[in-house]
Design a protein around this motif. Structure first.
Motif, PDB file in Angstrom:
ATOM      1  N   UNK A 249       0.834  -1.186   0.000  1.00 55.64           N
ATOM      2  CA  UNK A 249       0.000   0.000   0.000  1.00 55.64           C
ATOM      3  C   UNK A 249       0.877   1.247   0.000  1.00 55.64           C
ATOM      4  N   UNK A 250       0.247   2.379  -0.316  1.00 56.73           N
ATOM      5  CA  UNK A 250       0.990   3.637  -0.325  1.00 56.73           C
ATOM      6  C   UNK A 250       1.538   3.957   1.062  1.00 56.73           C
ATOM      7  N   UNK A 251       0.758   3.651   2.098  1.00 62.92           N
ATOM      8  CA  UNK A 251       1.199   3.955   3.467  1.00 62.92           C
ATOM      9  C   UNK A 251       2.450   3.149   3.818  1.00 62.92           C
ATOM     10  N   UNK A 252       2.425   1.843   3.508  1.00 61.61           N
ATOM     11  CA  UNK A 252       3.587   1.018   3.844  1.00 61.61           C
ATOM     12  C   UNK A 252       4.792   1.392   2.988  1.00 61.61           C
ATOM     13  N   UNK A 253       4.539   1.801   1.723  1.00 63.85           N
ATOM     14  CA  UNK A 253       5.651   2.196   0.860  1.00 63.85           C
ATOM     15  C   UNK A 253       6.317   3.468   1.375  1.00 63.85           C
ATOM     16  N   UNK A 258      10.576   6.220   4.793  1.00 63.74           N
ATOM     17  CA  UNK A 258      10.983   6.899   6.027  1.00 63.74           C
ATOM     18  C   UNK A 258      11.986   6.059   6.817  1.00 63.74           C
ATOM     19  N   UNK A 259      11.747   4.744   6.890  1.00 65.93           N
ATOM     20  CA  UNK A 259      12.667   3.869   7.614  1.00 65.93           C
ATOM     21  C   UNK A 259      13.986   3.741   6.861  1.00 65.93           C
ATOM     22  N   UNK A 260      13.881   3.627   5.533  1.00 67.44           N
ATOM     23  CA  UNK A 260      15.090   3.468   4.735  1.00 67.44           C
ATOM     24  C   UNK A 260      15.999   4.678   4.752  1.00 67.44           C
ATOM     25  N   UNK A 301       3.417   6.718  -6.382  1.00 69.28           N
ATOM     26  CA  UNK A 301       2.247   6.603  -5.515  1.00 69.28           C
ATOM     27  C   UNK A 301       0.951   6.627  -6.311  1.00 69.28           C
ATOM     28  N   UNK A 302       0.950   7.339  -7.425  1.00 69.87           N
ATOM     29  CA  UNK A 302      -0.271   7.509  -8.207  1.00 69.87           C
ATOM     30  C   UNK A 302      -0.240   6.667  -9.482  1.00 69.87           C
ATOM     31  N   UNK A 308       8.789  -0.169  -1.930  1.00 69.85           N
ATOM     32  CA  UNK A 308       9.734   0.701  -1.225  1.00 69.85           C
ATOM     33  C   UNK A 308      10.952   1.020  -2.089  1.00 69.85           C
ATOM     34  N   UNK A 309      11.445   0.038  -2.867  1.00 73.45           N
ATOM     35  CA  UNK A 309      12.655   0.272  -3.657  1.00 73.45           C
ATOM     36  C   UNK A 309      12.411   1.277  -4.773  1.00 73.45           C
ATOM     37  N   UNK A 310      11.172   1.434  -5.220  1.00 71.21           N
ATOM     38  CA  UNK A 310      10.887   2.396  -6.281  1.00 71.21           C
ATOM     39  C   UNK A 310      11.204   3.827  -5.859  1.00 71.21           C
TER      40      UNK A 310
END
Length: 531
Positions: A249-253, A258-260, A301-302, A308-310
């Motif tokens: 999902x967008x939220x997890x991505x 943020x974590x990365x 996102x859209x 995440x890697x994107x």
């Protein structure tokens, strides 16, 4: 423009590369992403045909060939984990050098140095710098293009326009349509940036170069590769598959982004507040960086299902913005940055101490992983020393040195975690080389082995010293080809599906990570069957 920053950029490159390469070949090639790349390189080295990216058996690779070419050049004496991953490490170090030049030439050398330190000490960027895939090479090419764009905004010039196009062309050769991202960034910055001394014609000539570079590959390939038409026909379904692939999902991505980027994520809220208050629209560095981040976020996102890697192409721009904020903040604004960063580092130090005194269990691939107590103690100690030194330097207003020391501590911790913890864990979880050695004892030399792109079979195929043929996804429903490979290597589920139509006989099997892999012999009746 600042003069003569090239020597410092070389130093940044050397330090960054030195941080990326220790132990880079220790981890076995186990992931499907790395294995796909390795199989294309293996086929290039085996056949001497570099015109198109193919895997053994003639099937086509899913990406353009630039990364494969670089890896094949390095691996002329043999492909292994180090030669597969070295282009990624070099590209990451090159990106750090470009980011230094970006900040030094469009702002100050201090901004460039801080941005390079932040980028290399970002967990996700550092991780992908040690993976045999084209992600960091794509980031390097995009950064090269946008560095040229930023320089064009400051000083104009045909050379900068050509840099803009060169980066786009190389990025397209690396990962196809994703290489066109700088076009959208250029559109946004042209609309927003007040400084525009360059002639648009210079950028136009750069775009001619961007179009010409892929043609330098495609035109000769169309003449020498008899299967060129089939390759081009496969590109459309490949792109459609990328767009339609189920993903997070967008939220997890965004959470992964943020974590990365942690702990430098903690610098971004204060920096954004400063940007909102000062509105530095005359700064090409800020405008290009903001447009850079905005384009990556909107596109992934859209327009495309996010992973995440994107978002990795946004990391250099985020590093530049964080560095700009760190060097610009004064008085109360400085506390907006130093306090969150200090709290974040203190939290990591506390986590390392906890890991040293009681077991900390993480989960990778649904398997438990205990952080070694010694590693937690050493990592916590390294960050504690770096934090104390940085605090004293910051009190003396040596802000560049303070942040660089923190970045060095984070980078040492990341490298230690990768070499001493994550790599041994995955090597135990996926003992690919030992498994291949066992299976090769049951396959006669010279016997062709068919395999499917499923689970870890592609990784097993990378290390298998036998003629290979990758089978299409519909091979087990359409029936075996003629001639069929003498042996098949496939997961047990596929073996059960193909057992009768292919007249398969189980030769042996292995199990790792709760998946059974079967080596099967193809019956003589199957070998004579038409497709």
């Amino acid at each position: 423009m600042r003069r003569h920053p090239a020597l410092r950029a070389v130093v940044v490159f050397a330090i960054a590369l030195g941080a990326c390469v220790p132990g880079i070949g220790m981890q076995e090639i186990w992931s499907k992403d790395e294995a796909r790349t390795a199989l294309v390189v293996k086929e290039m080295l085996a056949t001497g045909d570099w015109s198109l990216p193919r895997v053994p058996g003639g099937a086509y690779g899913r990406k353009p060939p630039l990364y494969h070419w670089l890896s094949a050049l390095i691996a002329r004496q043999g492909l292994d984990g180090a030669t597969l991953r070295l282009p990624a490490a070099v590209a990451a170090a090159g990106t750090a050098a470009l980011i230094y030049l970006f900040g030094a030439q469009l702002a100050t050398p201090a901004v460039g140095l801080v941005a390079a330190a932040i980028l290399m000490a970002s967990p996700s960027f550092f991780e992908w710098a040690r993976i045999g895939r084209m992600e960091t090479l794509l980031v390097f090419c995009l950064t090269l293009s946008l560095w040229g764009l930023g320089r064009w905004f400051v000083a104009g010039g045909l050379g900068n326009g050509l840099l803009f196009g060169l980066g786009i062309g190389l990025a397209v050769l690396t990962k196809g349509p994703a290489g066109l991202l700088p076009l959208a960034v250029a559109g946004l910055t042209l609309a927003a940036c007040r400084s525009r001394p360059g002639r648009p014609r210079d950028l136009g000539l750069g775009l001619v170069l961007a179009v010409g570079l892929p043609l330098v590959w495609l035109a000769p390939a169309s003449l020498v590769a008899p299967d060129f038409a089939q390759y081009t026909e496969s590109l459309g379904p490949t792109v459609a598959n990328e767009l339609a692939r189920p993903s997070s999902s967008a939220v997890s991505a965004v959470g992964g982004l943020a974590i990365g980027f942690f702990p430098w994520t903690l610098l971004l809220p204060g920096t954004l507040v400063m940007l909102a208050r000062t509105r530095p629209g005359a700064s090409p560095l800020v405008v290009v960086s903001l447009g850079w981040v905005a384009v990556v976020l909107v596109v992934f996102l859209v327009g495309i299902s996010p992973r995440a890697v994107y978002f990795l192409p946004a990391y250099p721009a985020l590093a530049l913005l964080a560095a700009w904020g760190w060097q610009t903040a004064e008085g109360r604004q400085r506390r907006w940055l130093t306090v969150p960063l200090g709290v974040g580092i203190a939290t990591v130090i506390a986590g390392g101490i906890v890991a040293a005194v009681r077991p900390v269990i993480l989960r990778f691939h649904n398997d438990p992983f205990q952080v070694p107590a010694s590693m937690g103690l050493v990592a916590g100690g390294v960050l504690l020393v770096a934090g104390v030194v940085a605090f004293r330097l910051e009190r003396r207003r040596w802000s560049v040195a303070a942040l660089t020391i923190v970045a060095a501590g984070v980078l040492i911790t990341l490298l230690m975690f990768d070499v001493r913890a994550r790599t041994p864990f995955y090597n135990r979880l996926y003992p690919i080389r030992a498994t291949v050695k066992y299976l090769e004892e049951r396959i006669p030399p010279g016997a062709e082995v068919g395999y499917t792109e499923a689970n870890r079979v592609t990784a097993l195929a990378v290390y298998l010293a036998r003629p290979l043929r990758q089978l299409p996804p519909n091979a087990f429903t359409d029936g075996p080809p003629s001639p069929a490979p003498r042996y098949l290597l496939l997961p047990d589920v596929e073996f059960q599906a193909a057992r009768e139509p292919w007249s398969l006989e189980r030769v042996d099997e292995v199990v790792f990570h709760r998946v059974r892999y079967v080596l099967a012999a193809v019956g003589s009746g199957a070998a004579r069957s038409p497709r």
